[in-house]
Design an enzyme around this catalytic site. Structure first.
Site, PDB file in Angstrom:
ATOM      1  N   LYS A 215       1.128   4.143  -2.820  1.00 34.86           N
ATOM      2  CA  LYS A 215       0.693   5.516  -2.531  1.00 34.86           C
ATOM      3  C   LYS A 215       1.845   6.519  -2.716  1.00 34.86           C
ATOM      4  O   LYS A 215       1.609   7.665  -3.088  1.00 34.86           O
ATOM      5  CB  LYS A 215       0.097   5.590  -1.124  1.00 34.86           C
ATOM      6  CG  LYS A 215      -1.231   4.833  -0.974  1.00 34.86           C
ATOM      7  CD  LYS A 215      -2.349   5.411  -1.864  1.00 34.86           C
ATOM      8  CE  LYS A 215      -3.717   4.841  -1.536  1.00 34.86           C
ATOM      9  NZ  LYS A 215      -4.810   5.432  -2.327  1.00 34.86           N
TER      10      LYS A 215
ATOM     11  N   TYR B 201       0.844  -1.203   0.000  1.00 36.17           N
ATOM     12  CA  TYR B 201       0.000   0.000   0.000  1.00 36.17           C
ATOM     13  C   TYR B 201       0.879   1.253   0.000  1.00 36.17           C
ATOM     14  O   TYR B 201       0.677   2.184  -0.784  1.00 36.17           O
ATOM     15  CB  TYR B 201      -0.899  -0.037   1.239  1.00 36.17           C
ATOM     16  CG  TYR B 201      -1.908   1.080   1.357  1.00 36.17           C
ATOM     17  CD1 TYR B 201      -3.029   1.115   0.540  1.00 36.17           C
ATOM     18  CD2 TYR B 201      -1.753   2.079   2.306  1.00 36.17           C
ATOM     19  CE1 TYR B 201      -3.977   2.134   0.671  1.00 36.17           C
ATOM     20  CE2 TYR B 201      -2.691   3.097   2.443  1.00 36.17           C
ATOM     21  CZ  TYR B 201      -3.802   3.111   1.616  1.00 36.17           C
ATOM     22  OH  TYR B 201      -4.735   4.117   1.746  1.00 36.17           O
TER      23      TYR B 201
HETATM   24  N1  LIG Z   1      -9.755   5.356   5.390  1.00 31.06           N
HETATM   25  C1  LIG Z   1      -8.533   5.800   5.600  1.00 31.06           C
HETATM   26  O1  LIG Z   1      -8.068   5.846   6.749  1.00 31.06           O
HETATM   27  C2  LIG Z   1      -7.687   6.285   4.438  1.00 31.06           C
HETATM   28  C3  LIG Z   1      -6.473   6.906   4.732  1.00 31.06           C
HETATM   29  C4  LIG Z   1      -5.693   7.366   3.684  1.00 31.06           C
HETATM   30  C5  LIG Z   1      -6.103   7.209   2.387  1.00 31.06           C
HETATM   31  N2  LIG Z   1      -7.287   6.607   2.117  1.00 31.06           N
HETATM   32  C6  LIG Z   1      -7.659   6.466   0.712  1.00 31.06           C
HETATM   33  O2  LIG Z   1      -8.939   6.992   0.521  1.00 31.06           O
HETATM   34  C7  LIG Z   1      -9.540   6.389  -0.628  1.00 31.06           C
HETATM   35  C8  LIG Z   1     -10.990   6.029  -0.320  1.00 31.06           C
HETATM   36  O3  LIG Z   1     -11.011   5.041   0.678  1.00 31.06           O
HETATM   37  P1  LIG Z   1     -12.081   5.004   1.867  1.00 31.06           P
HETATM   38  O4  LIG Z   1     -11.314   5.055   3.137  1.00 31.06           O
HETATM   39  O5  LIG Z   1     -13.158   5.992   1.616  1.00 31.06           O
HETATM   40  O6  LIG Z   1     -12.628   3.507   1.783  1.00 31.06           O
HETATM   41  P2  LIG Z   1     -13.816   2.853   0.935  1.00 31.06           P
HETATM   42  O7  LIG Z   1     -13.613   1.393   1.110  1.00 31.06           O
HETATM   43  O8  LIG Z   1     -15.124   3.441   1.286  1.00 31.06           O
HETATM   44  O9  LIG Z   1     -13.492   3.320  -0.549  1.00 31.06           O
HETATM   45  C9  LIG Z   1     -12.706   2.628  -1.473  1.00 31.06           C
HETATM   46  C10 LIG Z   1     -13.578   2.417  -2.686  1.00 31.06           C
HETATM   47  O10 LIG Z   1     -12.760   2.060  -3.801  1.00 31.06           O
HETATM   48  C11 LIG Z   1     -13.521   1.139  -4.553  1.00 31.06           C
HETATM   49  N3  LIG Z   1     -12.662   0.358  -5.430  1.00 31.06           N
HETATM   50  C12 LIG Z   1     -11.713  -0.531  -5.068  1.00 31.06           C
HETATM   51  N4  LIG Z   1     -11.163  -1.070  -6.165  1.00 31.06           N
HETATM   52  C13 LIG Z   1     -11.765  -0.494  -7.234  1.00 31.06           C
HETATM   53  C14 LIG Z   1     -11.631  -0.649  -8.630  1.00 31.06           C
HETATM   54  N5  LIG Z   1     -10.767  -1.520  -9.149  1.00 31.06           N
HETATM   55  N6  LIG Z   1     -12.416   0.099  -9.436  1.00 31.06           N
HETATM   56  C15 LIG Z   1     -13.305   0.974  -8.925  1.00 31.06           C
HETATM   57  N7  LIG Z   1     -13.483   1.169  -7.606  1.00 31.06           N
HETATM   58  C16 LIG Z   1     -12.722   0.426  -6.780  1.00 31.06           C
HETATM   59  C17 LIG Z   1     -14.193   0.259  -3.505  1.00 31.06           C
HETATM   60  O11 LIG Z   1     -15.271  -0.471  -4.052  1.00 31.06           O
HETATM   61  C18 LIG Z   1     -14.596   1.285  -2.482  1.00 31.06           C
HETATM   62  O12 LIG Z   1     -15.902   1.786  -2.704  1.00 31.06           O
HETATM   63  C19 LIG Z   1      -8.639   5.220  -1.006  1.00 31.06           C
HETATM   64  O13 LIG Z   1      -7.824   5.544  -2.109  1.00 31.06           O
HETATM   65  C20 LIG Z   1      -7.772   5.041   0.233  1.00 31.06           C
HETATM   66  O14 LIG Z   1      -6.532   4.448  -0.070  1.00 31.06           O
HETATM   67  C21 LIG Z   1      -8.096   6.142   3.107  1.00 31.06           C
END
Ligand SMILES: NC(=O)c1ccc[n+]([C@@H]2O[C@H](COP(=O)([O-])OP(=O)(O)OC[C@H]3O[C@@H](n4cnc5c(N)ncnc54)[C@H](O)[C@@H]3O)[C@@H](O)[C@H]2O)c1
Length: 266
Positions: free
Chosen positions: A165, A161
């Site tokens: 990133k 990851y």
């Molecule tokens: N939650 C955290 O603490 C956090 C921290 C830093 C970064 N992020 C980043 O934020 C973003 C959103 O994550 P989130 O925390 O809202 O979780 P989330 O699980 O709600 O969102 C991730 C979404 O990406 C979709 N997805 C995954 N693979 C896919 C693909 N191949 N095609 C289309 N859609 C796809 C999933 O179905 C899901 O709806 C991500 O990029 C994640 O890495 C999250």
């Protein structure tokens, strides 16, 4: 300065009601943009529910399924949006994959590949597919990539990851140099800890022996200097709207931490 009336925004990874993608779509719509919410086919039903929620809010939404790793599906979805709304001004590359956590030697080849395919190539695919529309939109076009604090510092136990990133941040900065002359701004947001589906599923990776998940969640929160709490998805969405808006008209090529002062890494 944050008025996005007349703009069309496409956001990936929007199926979850609690996710950063949907929060961003809601906030962009509240600022006046028409929003296209997208996610995997398996999220189709949830996506329709999100679309109805946006409509109830008075927004003008469109929902379409596409896997960001599938270049053809991405191109088809973009063509549908342009045919219907004639433009795309804002791209929020939010979809992400956080599997493959654990000790470095335990991370499978498949997890490394999936991390690269979704987190990096997903952004490449949608950005390439929307570039002509963004160029036509001209000054005011904006790309926002959802990286992570794992894109600026090392997080033990999340090598695949973290590496992907860091690549998102590198891609963001490179695109900023290439697309800036066209007036297309490119930035990344770097959330710390957000209690979404993904955030919750990550808690177990930090669980210590004998610790229950609620204790792990609280212990992680205590590492955050600002109020010792996890972020709300809306707090990341607010940064997305800022970066998409005229208020950020000279903000370009940055990886903006939205992490309550958390600073992971060496
Ligand atoms: N939650 C955290 O603490 C956090 C921290 C830093 C970064 N992020 C980043 O934020 C973003 C959103 O994550 P989130 O925390 O809202 O979780 P989330 O699980 O709600 O969102 C991730 C979404 O990406 C979709 N997805 C995954 N693979 C896919 C693909 N191949 N095609 C289309 N859609 C796809 C999933 O179905 C899901 O709806 C991500 O990029 C994640 O890495 C999250």
């Amino acid at each position: 300065m944050k008025d996005l009336s007349g703009k069309v925004a496409i956001i990936t990874g929007c199926a979850s009601a609690e996710g950063i993608g949907f929060a961003s779509a809601r906030a962009l719509a509240a600022a006046g943009a028409k929003v296209v919410i997208t996610d995997l086919e398996q999220g189709a039903q949830a996506l329709q529910e999100r679309r109805e929620e946006l409509e109830a809010q008075g927004a003008t939404p469109m929902a379409c399924t596409m896997d960001v790793t599938d270049r053809e599906a991405v191109s088809d979805a973009v063509a549908t949006v342009v045919a219907q709304w004639q433009r795309i001004d804002i791209v929020v590359n939010n979809a992400g994959y956080a599997g493959g956590a654990g000790a470095f030697e335990s991370i499978s080849q498949a997890a490394w590949q999936r991390s690269w395919d979704v987190n990096v190539m997903g952004i490449v695919n949608l950005t390439q597919a929307t570039l002509a529309a963004l160029r036509a939109s001209g000054r005011g076009a904006s790309i926002i990539n959802n990286a992570s604090l794992a894109g600026t510092g090392a997080i033990a136990g999340m090598a695949a990851y973290t590496a992907s990133k860091f690549a998102v941040v590198g891609l963001t900065k490179c695109l900023a140099t290439e697309l800036g002359p066209d007036g297309i701004r490119v930035n990344a947001v770097c959330p710390g800890m957000v209690l979404t589906d993904m955030g919750r599923s990550e808690i177990r990776f930090f669980q210590r022996a004998g610790e229950d998940l609620a204790t792990t969640e609280k212990r992680l929160a205590e590492e955050v200097p600002l109020e010792e709490r996890w972020a709300e998805a809306e707090e990341i969405a607010a940064a997305v709207v800022f970066l998409a808006s005229p208020a950020a008209s000279y903000v370009h090529g940055v990886a903006l931490p939205v992490a309550g002062g958390l600073a992971p890494g060496l």
